[in-house]
Design a protein around this motif. Structure first.
Motif, PDB file in Angstrom:
ATOM      1  N   VAL A 176      -1.244   1.949  -8.910  1.00 34.62           N
ATOM      2  CA  VAL A 176      -1.905   2.289  -7.722  1.00 34.62           C
ATOM      3  C   VAL A 176      -3.325   2.918  -7.727  1.00 34.62           C
TER       4      VAL A 176
ATOM      5  N   LYS B 128       1.080   5.101   1.048  1.00 39.34           N
ATOM      6  CA  LYS B 128       0.433   5.676   2.016  1.00 39.34           C
ATOM      7  C   LYS B 128       0.352   7.238   1.621  1.00 39.34           C
TER       8      LYS B 128
ATOM      9  N   HIS C 134       0.973  -1.216   0.076  1.00 38.74           N
ATOM     10  CA  HIS C 134       0.132  -0.034   0.025  1.00 38.74           C
ATOM     11  C   HIS C 134       0.926   1.331   0.072  1.00 38.74           C
TER      12      HIS C 134
ATOM     13  N   SER D  73      -7.384   4.092  -3.426  1.00 40.13           N
ATOM     14  CA  SER D  73      -6.877   3.670  -1.984  1.00 40.13           C
ATOM     15  C   SER D  73      -5.500   3.496  -1.710  1.00 40.13           C
ATOM     16  N   GLY D  74      -4.660   3.285  -2.467  1.00 39.49           N
ATOM     17  CA  GLY D  74      -3.115   2.966  -2.328  1.00 39.49           C
ATOM     18  C   GLY D  74      -2.810   1.710  -2.530  1.00 39.49           C
ATOM     19  N   LEU D  75      -3.507   0.818  -2.849  1.00 41.88           N
ATOM     20  CA  LEU D  75      -3.352  -0.638  -3.116  1.00 41.88           C
ATOM     21  C   LEU D  75      -2.363  -0.668  -4.384  1.00 41.88           C
ATOM     22  N   THR D  76      -1.530  -1.439  -4.409  1.00 37.52           N
ATOM     23  CA  THR D  76      -0.396  -1.361  -5.603  1.00 37.52           C
ATOM     24  C   THR D  76      -0.205  -2.714  -5.824  1.00 37.52           C
TER      25      THR D  76
END
Length: 348
Positions: free
Chosen positions: A126, A112, A110, A129-132
Motif C-alpha cells: 500500500v 481508506k 484503495h 495514498s492508499g493505492l494497493t
C-alpha cells in the motif's frame, strides 16, 4: 472525486436484499447509469458481486463517480466496507472500484485512511495514498480471477503485513509448499521489499562513509600536492645552488691558474700550503687569528656540552676561565699587530 448524492446510492430502498441492490444499479437507465454497456459484462459483474457479498457481508456495493487521470468521470460500482483480518489486528476499510472494462482490466483497490490510522511508511503493498497492489492484481487474468478471490488475497497480504501502525504481530505463515502460487509470490515480494529497504539503508550508509573518506582523501591529496610543490621548489633551489657552487669552483680554478698557484699542493695537501705570508709578522698574525678562531669554536663546543649534560658546571667554569684567558691574550696580540697594518698573504 465527485460523490453521488446518497439518494442515488444502492441504499435508496428500505432494507432491500443485496440482489435487489445490485439489480437496481445494473439496469438503471437514468443519468446515473453505470458505464458498463455490455449486458454480458453486467451479468458477470452481478454474479461476482453476489459471490463476494456471500463471504464478505461487510463489503457493500454503491454507485460512485470515478475520475480518471485525464479528468473524465464515469459512474462505476464501488465495493466499500471493512475487511476483518484477525482478532489481534484492526479492521481495514477498503474501496474496490470495478473498472468499466472489467474483467479484462483488474479492479482498483484503495485503503481508506484517516489521521488516527495513517498508512505505514514503506509498506510493501500500500502506498501513502492508499493505492494497493498485490500479485493477484499484478497477474490479473480475465475470467479466472474475480472480486471474491481479490478480497481473499487482500486478507492474506494484510495479515502478512498490516497497512496501519499497529503492534508487531508475527504472521502465521504455513510452509511454502502448502501455499498457492499467488500467496507465494506475495510472500516473496514482501521479503524482497524489506530486503531492498535494508540494502538501500546499508548502501546509503556506505555512500556516506565513502563520501567522508573521499573528503579525507582529497585533503590528503592537497597535502601531498603541497609537499610535491615544496619538493619541486627545493629541487630547483638545490639545482641553482649546485650551479652557483660549480661556477664558484670554476672561478677559483681559473684564479689559481692565472695566479700560478701550485694546484698539486692545493689538491694533495692543505689549502694553507698554497699560500705563504709576506713576513714573520704576517705569519704571526695569521697564527694568532687562527688561534682566536679555534678558541672561539672550542668555547662554543663547551657550551653545547654543558647543555647536553656531558660535563659538569665546575669543569665548564674551569675550562672557560682558562680558554677565555688564552683568547684574551691572543686577541690582544692580534690587535697590536693590526695596528701596524702589514700585508698578510703573498701567493706562492
Amino acid at each position: 472525486m465527485l460523490i453521488i448524492p446518497v439518494s442515488f446510492t444502492l441504499f435508496t430502498m428500505a432494507s432491500p436484499s443485496q440482489l435487489e441492490i445490485i439489480d437496481n444499479a445494473m439496469f438503471c437507465n437514468t443519468k446515473f447509469a453505470l458505464a458498463y454497456p455490455d449486458p454480458d459484462q453486467k451479468w458477470l459483474i452481478r454474479r461476482h458481486l453476489i459471490s463476494l457479498h456471500r463471504e464478505f457481508s461487510s463489503l457493500c456495493p454503491i454507485v460512485d463517480t470515478y475520475v480518471h487521470h485525464d479528468g473524465g468521470g464515469v459512474n462505476l460500482l464501488k465495493v466499500d466496507g471493512y475487511l476483518y483480518i484477525s482478532h489481534s489486528l484492526p479492521l481495514v476499510r477498503i474501496n474496490i472500484w470495478v473498472h468499466e472494462h472489467y474483467p479484462h482490466v483488474a479492479p482498483m483497490v484503495h485503503v481508506k485512511t484517516d489521521l488516527t490510522n495513517p498508512i505505514r511508511l514503506n509498506h510493501p503493498f500500500v502506498d501513502p495514498s492508499g493505492l494497493t497492489i498485490s500479485s493477484y492484481l499484478h497477474t490479473w487474468r480475465p475470467f479466472e480471477y474475480d472480486l471474491l478471490g481479490l478480497a481473499r488475497n487482500l486478507v492474506n497480504i494484510f495479515s502478512l503485513d498490516h497497512p496501519f501502525y499497529v503492534a508487531s504481530v508475527p504472521p502465521n505463515m504455513s510452509h511454502p509448499s502448502y501455499v498457492s502460487k499467488i500467496e507465494g509470490m506475495d510472500r516473496l515480494w514482501w521479503r524482497l521489499h524489506y530486503d531492498m529497504i535494508a540494502l538501500r539503508e546499508d548502501t546509503n550508509d556506505e555512500v556516506e562513509q565513502l563520501a567522508s573518506l573521499q573528503g579525507e582523501m582529497r585533503a590528503r591529496v592537497d597535502i601531498t600536492d603541497n609537499m610535491i610543490i615544496g619538493l619541486d621548489h627545493e629541487k630547483t633551489e638545490l639545482k641553482q645552488r649546485v650551479k652557483e657552487m660549480t661556477d664558484e669552483a670554476d672561478t677559483l680554478v681559473n684564479w689559481l691558474s692565472v695566479n700560478k698557484v701550485n694546484l698539486s699542493v692545493v689538491i694533495g695537501g692543505r689549502v694553507e700550503d698554497a699560500f705563504e705570508c709576506v713576513d714573520e709578522i704576517s705569519t704571526m698574525k695569521m697564527e694568532w687569528q687562527a688561534e682566536d678562531d679555534a678558541l672561539e669554536e672550542l668555547l662554543f663546543k663547551l657550551d653545547d656540552a654543558l647543555v647536553k649534560d656531558v660535563i659538569s658546571h665546575e669543569t665548564y667554569i674551569k675550562q672557560v676561565r682558562v680558554l677565555a684567558r688564552e683568547q684574551f691574550f691572543a686577541r690582544a696580540k692580534l690587535e697590536n699587530l693590526n695596528r701596524e697594518g702589514s700585508s698578510i698573504f703573498q701567493v706562492f
